[in-house]
Scaffold this motif. Structure first.
Motif, short mmCIF file in Angstrom:
data_model
loop_
_atom_site.label_atom_id
_atom_site.label_comp_id
_atom_site.label_asym_id
_atom_site.label_seq_id
_atom_site.Cartn_x
_atom_site.Cartn_y
_atom_site.Cartn_z
N LEU A 69 0.89 -1.28 0.02
CA LEU A 69 -0.04 0.02 0.05
C LEU A 69 0.80 1.19 -0.05
CD1 LEU A 69 -2.52 -1.03 2.73
CD2 LEU A 69 -2.96 -1.23 0.38
N SER A 70 0.46 2.27 -0.64
CA SER A 70 1.32 3.46 -0.59
C SER A 70 0.54 4.55 0.52
CB SER A 70 0.82 4.32 -2.01
OG SER A 70 1.07 5.79 -1.74
N PHE A 71 1.19 4.58 1.51
CA PHE A 71 0.74 5.35 2.85
C PHE A 71 0.41 6.97 2.27
CE2 PHE A 71 1.52 8.19 6.31
CZ PHE A 71 0.73 7.96 7.02
N GLU A 72 1.25 7.54 1.53
CA GLU A 72 0.91 8.89 1.27
C GLU A 72 -0.36 8.89 0.66
OE1 GLU A 72 0.59 12.43 -0.96
OE2 GLU A 72 0.94 10.48 -1.82
N ASP A 107 -3.17 5.63 11.25
CA ASP A 107 -2.22 6.12 10.75
C ASP A 107 -2.74 7.04 9.30
OD1 ASP A 107 -0.32 6.02 12.53
OD2 ASP A 107 0.95 4.37 11.64
N ILE A 108 -3.65 5.94 8.77
CA ILE A 108 -4.19 6.54 7.29
C ILE A 108 -5.09 7.42 7.78
CG2 ILE A 108 -5.44 5.74 5.53
CD1 ILE A 108 -4.63 2.97 5.91
N TYR A 133 -7.82 12.26 3.82
CA TYR A 133 -7.88 13.84 4.08
C TYR A 133 -8.84 14.39 3.11
CZ TYR A 133 -6.35 18.49 3.40
OH TYR A 133 -6.15 19.95 3.27
N MET A 153 -5.48 9.60 10.25
CA MET A 153 -5.10 10.41 11.28
C MET A 153 -5.82 11.82 11.06
SD MET A 153 -1.01 11.55 11.92
CE MET A 153 -0.48 10.09 12.41
N LEU A 163 -2.90 6.93 0.67
CA LEU A 163 -4.15 6.63 1.58
C LEU A 163 -4.42 7.70 2.48
CD1 LEU A 163 -3.40 2.80 2.32
CD2 LEU A 163 -5.20 3.64 0.78
N TYR A 164 -3.36 8.31 3.04
CA TYR A 164 -3.56 9.57 4.00
C TYR A 164 -4.18 10.71 3.15
CZ TYR A 164 -1.88 13.05 7.24
OH TYR A 164 -1.88 13.85 8.46
N ARG A 165 -3.84 10.84 1.92
CA ARG A 165 -4.30 11.92 1.11
C ARG A 165 -5.90 11.55 0.98
NH1 ARG A 165 -3.29 11.80 -4.34
NH2 ARG A 165 -1.36 10.86 -3.71
#
Lengths: 732, 444
Positions: free
Chosen positions: A47-50, A115-116, A57, A118, A52-54
């Motif tokens: 998985l790509s953390f960035e 984390d994802i 968001y 957050m 998923l985070y985006r």
């Protein structure tokens, strides 16, 4: 390779996304949902953390926070239901293993999910008052796993069974146990308490109730305590290994209640092995164990203390009232000291030097020592014995130890003034006869008495020492100024200050002419150097060394009392004398004369005189002559006086009376002191204050105090209040 | 190798940044970087990839500023950059707290500078301004409370049935308590707990007397560290006194009834004293003709100390107490009159008198047309007193005047508050408030 594939899939999905896409939210959520599943399946590395985070968001930013949150709840719940099935399916011993494994996984996954998400956790959740992601994950685990009907009771039973197995001696996997318990604690204090702790405590109580019953039937007290201690340590051990530290108090309370509190009295009074037997046999270890265990429960220590003090009182009472024991005062006091030593070491070694126990011991001693009115006399005699001979060859430290012990007994005495009376008498005898072993020891004891009772108590005793010292100087001066006296008999005078010494109204006997001439010389010398003084001779207290030659020329030096010397000197001029003649010539009081003759005529080995007729006692018509056949292995012969070491009954009465007489002014002084500062005070308060003030010297008798008050009223120091007869006023 | 491993490359919105994992660690676990570099997010994938940098789809200019913040702990915002944009980026990365703590330094009354002035649209005089724990504030105006976060963005306004607000206070950065007047016969008013971010009413505090819920007018507020809320209360049937609520449950836990001949329910000021476990209650002129200051111990239900100017000789204006504040370190209460003379009362014994320090006699006769009476505040051994358009700072055991904060327009200061390392001053004429801050620490 499979990773590669998945990443490609995501990048595909992302490329197609357009912000205005009406299905945007659904698509984004799909990506996140997929990621959550992958995380649970340990496939996170694809998985790509960035990204998923985006995505998360963006969802929150575009007001899809609610969708994201509810989606999370749904996905996680769904996943946990599967996990729940896995755990349910685990067989026997694998149940906990499986749960622990999945719990670890869940925690890790939860952290990554948070984390994802957050951004949502930080902005959307606080403003909508929703449960934060981490807590949500724990709550869902609690509701779907721990509280699922098929797991809840099974989990509890498994845990309790493991504890039971450990209690019965099996070895269990403590690490696993700790992890599971830790899980329950992580889920919140209420989960730990309701799903484990409370049932655990109930089961434990049941277990220990049964076990203690079993033990108490078949063990003696010492063994039972050992077992209880072991159980208690086991539980403490259990808490440190795998329970919440806050459970420690609760579980130990259970053990304490079931194993100790419920059986306390039975244990203490157990036949042949209870507390009294432990005390009798000095079982320090068992006593220590009992102390440490009983300390944990309410009234535990007071129970031990009560039994101990009543036992000490009982044995002490027997000790001080047994007439057999009263025969030898030294042994009597030695027994008291031994008894005290015994309990001191019990308290020190087993009872942790507990102050309350020390107090109990002290009050018990105080109680029984004062049951016997002769205790002050005996203690003084004990000291006398020690200071006369007992301390020879004993090191200074040991002397101190013995004196300290004596002081301890002294502290228990209520009638300290009686002790003082006797002590003064005995000290006077020691000093005058030069019998004291160690001046240092004498002074050390005086210092101790001084710290205990104050300056007043010992000032006279110290005066006695001063007199001894000055007398030495006086004698040197006397002989220096009378050089012509070298040849004749040597006179040693000890000038005693009246009041400091326990002198009796002097009944001077007639001294032999040589001596009385010498005495006269000394008197004129002394009065010449000290004007305004009076000297009177205390012939009853002196000693003399005389040289005697017996029938076959055997020569001896006799160490005798002054009275004995006077009698013997008569035989320089006469061969036989009868009692009357002796009495007339010497004017020694009858009682003393009889004793003195008895000691010279009736004691085997010391019989320098012969008596006719031969008998044990002296009669008024006996006749005495020098025992020409007197022999002794020693050149120096000490002829003691027959004195009862203990006081005889009438003497005792007399001492008693003197003590009572002495107390009167002290009581009056105390009353006056109190009234002077208080001006007015009622009767009861006067009594209690006087008692308090005099406590360090003696226990004042209330009726005596009352008499003293009456006497002070008569002498117009006080008056009764006009209206309230119980009230006294001080008259300046 | 270790050095190489520590290096991290980012591609932020097309610009390449290179930094170290150590620098990023300053962001803390609770940030994007903290999560990204956690072991559980196994980021080896990049090594397999051709490009060896992490792509982040954000504004590179802001990233540069924030990266510098992580490197130096200092915030340097270029003049052409919108602060708002920067804050938004900081929220994205989870660095907002870093930005806030770098923006201004620890509070020192003698080193304050005016950082901003905020104007609102509310009509009429402001009632109160209260600093929040994290640098935000709320302003009570008539029946509304305006809430600002530390970035001075305004959040939805708060009102409780559109009743006149008497006092407001921050329970924590998320929760605000508002006390208002009750409307005759309507059973509304009282006290409410609101979300500071959404403005929603979360809870209404109730007062019951003899198990009956009564409507009441709530006055001054105070909070204690053991999670209690205190408010002066006036009930319908002379139920005057101090109410106590639990912050967590919101339930009323106690009520201290006003004793005869004393005033509690009308109090202007409540102050919880941590050290002595007491509540200071002050009712002052002109709400009442006399001043009543007392310390209440709720555990014993006792008034442990009290002072009043009742029965004092003819009231001279100079001796009229306008505000009071307890100073636990010096065991005294500081009071101020309308000419900004400070006075001190010893609280170690009851019935003492005020020791006035006649410092500012100069003010006499020079009062502006619409004067604002002095208010007091205490912060870490510094005493603040507002008077007309300035705030004086006093320090030391003798309370020497050390600084004066003044701004030429906006009219007199009607209230001020210190919190979150900022001082907020609310002016009466226009709806304007100033924010005073201590600058961040100097470079060397």
């Amino acid at each position: 390779m499979s990773n590669q594939k998945k990443r490609n899939f995501q990048i595909e999905a992302f490329k197609h996304r357009v912000v205005v896409d009406p299905k945007y939210a659904d698509k984004t959520w799909k990506v996140l949902e997929h990621a959550i599943r992958e995380i649970y399946n340990h496939n996170a590395s694809g998985l790509s953390f960035e990204e998923l985070y985006r995505n998360a968001y963006n969802m929150v930013l575009h007001k899809y926070g609610e969708k994201l949150y509810s989606g999370l709840v749904k996905t996680m719940t769904c996943h946990l239901k599967e996990i729940s099935k896995c755990i349910e399916a685990a067989q026997g011993g694998m149940f906990l293993e499986e749960m622990n494994k999945l719990w670890t996984d869940h925690n890790k996954a939860l952290q990554m999910i948070r984390d994802i998400l957050m951004y949502m956790d930080r902005t959307y959740i606080p403003s909508t008052q929703k449960t934060p992601v981490h807590e949500l994950g724990l709550n869902l685990w609690r509701d779907n796993i721990i509280h699922s009907s098929k797991i809840q009771t099974r989990l509890l039973n498994t845990l309790l069974e493991l504890v039971l197995r450990e209690r019965t001696g099996d070895v269990i996997n403590r690490g696993l146990m700790r992890n599971i318990i830790k899980m329950l604690m992580d889920l919140g204090p209420s989960v730990y308490q309701e799903d484990f702790e409370n049932p655990f405590l109930e089961v434990s109580a049941e277990f220990y109730k049964g076990e203690s019953q079993k033990f108490i039937e078949c063990c003696d007290c010492g063994d039972y305590l050992k077992k209880a201690e072991r159980r208690l340590n086991e539980e403490l051990d259990r808490v440190t290994h795998y329970l919440d530290a806050r459970s420690e108090v609760k579980i130990t309370n259970v053990v304490e209640k079931e194993m100790i509190a419920n059986h306390m009295l039975r244990l203490v009074h157990m036949e042949n092995s209870g507390l009294v037997n432990m005390l009798l046999d000095d079982k320090y270890e068992d006593l220590g164990r009992m102390y440490n265990l009983f300390r944990r429960v309410a009234n535990g220590l007071s129970t031990i203390r009560e039994v101990m003090t009543s036992h000490i009182r009982e044995t002490g009472k027997q000790l001080v009232t047994d007439p057999e024991r009263l025969k030898d005062p030294v042994e009597f006091v030695q027994r008291l000291l031994d008894e005290k030593d015994k309990y001191d070491s019990i308290i020190k070694l087993s009872f942790n030097n507990d102050k309350t126990f020390q107090n109990g011991l002290n009050s018990s001693f105080e109680y029984f020592i004062n049951l016997n009115t002769r205790s002050p006399e005996f203690i003084s005699l004990f000291v006398d014995d020690k200071l006369r001979k007992g301390l020879k060859g004993v090191s200074e430290e040991d002397v101190e130890v013995i004196l300290d012990k004596v002081m301890m007994l002294f502290r228990y005495l209520q009638e300290k003034d009686v002790f003082e009376k006797y002590y003064k008498q005995h000290l006077a005898k020691r000093l005058l006869s030069g019998k004291t072993v160690s001046d240092d020891a004498e002074r050390s004891l005086i210092v101790k008495l001084k710290t205990e009772c104050g300056y007043q108590f010992t000032s006279k005793l110290e005066g006695m020492f001063t007199d001894m010292k000055t007398s030495q100087d006086t004698m040197q001066g006397f002989y220096a100024s009378h050089p012509e006296l070298g040849d004749g008999p040597t006179l040693t005078v000890q000038v005693l200050t009246t009041g400091s010494w326990p002198t009796q109204p002097s009944v001077t006997c007639n001294l032999p002419a040589e001596m009385s001439a010498l005495c006269e010389k000394f008197r004129s010398y002394y009065l010449g150097t000290h004007t305004g003084r009076r000297l009177s001779w205390q012939t009853n207290m002196g000693t003399a060394d005389i040289k005697a030659t017996f029938g076959k020329g055997q020569k001896h030096e006799l160490n005798v009392s002054t009275y004995q010397m006077c009698v013997l000197m008569l035989f320089n001029n006469a061969d036989r004398l009868n009692y009357k003649e002796i009495e007339q010539a010497t004017e020694i009081p009858a009682l003393d004369l009889k004793r003195c003759l008895q000691s010279m005529a009736c004691v085997k080995g010391k019989n320098v005189l012969r008596k006719e007729p031969m008998s044990k006692d002296i009669c008024e018509d006996d006749t005495f002559l020098v025992n020409e056949k007197f022999t002794s292995k020693l050149y120096k012969v000490k002829i003691g006086t027959v004195v009862a070491q203990k006081e005889s009954e009438p003497e005792k009465q007399e001492t008693r009376q003197r003590v009572e007489e002495d107390r009167k002014p002290q009581i009056e002084a105390a009353i006056v002191r109190i009234m002077k500062s208080r001006r007015t005070l009622d009767h009861n308060n006067v009594i209690s204050e006087v008692t308090k003030q005099l406590q360090s010297r003696f226990l004042a008798n209330p009726t005596e105090i009352k008499k003293r008050i009456e006497s002070l009223i008569e002498r117009e120091f006080l008056e009764r209040d006009g209206t309230d007869r119980k009230l006294y006023r001080y008259l300046a | 190798m270790g050095y190489r491993k520590d290096r991290v490359r980012f591609n932020v919105g097309g610009r390449i940044f290179e930094t170290t994992a150590t620098t990023l660690a300053n962001a803390g676990r609770n940030s994007l970087f903290g999560a990204m570099f956690d072991d559980s997010w196994n980021l080896q994938q990049l090594d397999n990839n051709n490009s060896n940098d992490y792509f982040i789809d954000r504004n590179p200019d802001c990233f540069a500023v924030l990266l510098d913040l992580l490197r130096t702990n200092e915030l340097c915002v270029p003049t052409n950059m919108s602060e708002k944009l920067l804050y938004r980026e900081a929220v994205y990365y989870g660095l907002l707290d870093h930005v806030r703590s770098a923006k201004w330094g620890p509070f020192d009354g003698n080193r304050l500078w005016l950082s901003r002035t905020v104007a609102g649209q509310a009509p009429g005089d402001g009632t109160a301004i209260r600093a929040g724990p994290d640098g935000g504030c709320c302003v009570a105006h008539g029946c509304m409370v305006h809430v600002y976060d530390w970035m001075l963005d305004e959040h939805p306004t708060i009102n409780l049935d559109y009743q006149r607000v008497n006092d407001v206070g921050w329970l924590d950065s998320e929760n605000i308590v508002v006390s208002v007047c009750e409307r005759l016969g309507r059973g509304d008013g009282g006290m409410g707990l609101f979300s500071s971010s959404s403005g929603e009413l979360r809870d209404k505090f109730q007062v019951s007397h003899e198990n009956q819920v009564k409507s009441f007018t709530a006055g001054a507020l105070s909070f204690s560290s053991d999670y209690k809320i205190f408010s002066s209360c006036k009930g319908r049937s002379n139920e005057y006194g101090i109410g106590v609520w639990d912050q967590i449950t919101g339930k009323q836990t106690d009520f201290f009834y006003e004793p005869l001949g004393w005033s509690l329910g009308d109090a202007d000021k409540l102050q919880w004293l941590n050290g002595s476990n007491c509540l200071l209650v002050a009712t002052l002129f002109p709400r009442k003709d006399n001043c009543y200051i007392s310390l209440l111990d709720f555990r014993e239900k006792k008034m442990v100390w009290s002072w009043s100017d009742m029965g004092a000789p003819i009231m001279v204006d100079e001796k009229r107490v306008r505000d009071a504040i307890a100073m636990e370190e010096s065991n005294s209460i500081c009071v101020v009159n309308e000419y900004e003379d400070l006075g001190f009362i010893d609280i170690r014994n009851s019935g003492g008198s005020v020791r006035w320090s006649s410092r500012s006699k100069l003010m006499k006769g020079k009062m502006p047309d619409e004067p604002c009476y002095p208010k007091l505040a205490l912060h870490e051994g510094q005493l603040f007193s507002s008077m007309n358009d300035s705030i004086s700072v006093f320090c030391g055991p003798e309370w020497v005047l050390t600084s004066r904060l003044r701004r030429s327009h906006g009219g007199s200061i009607c209230d001020f508050s210190i919190g979150g390392d900022r001082l907020f001053a609310l002016h009466s004429e226009e709806n304007v408030f100033d924010i005073w801050e201590t600058p961040p620490a100097p470079i060397i």
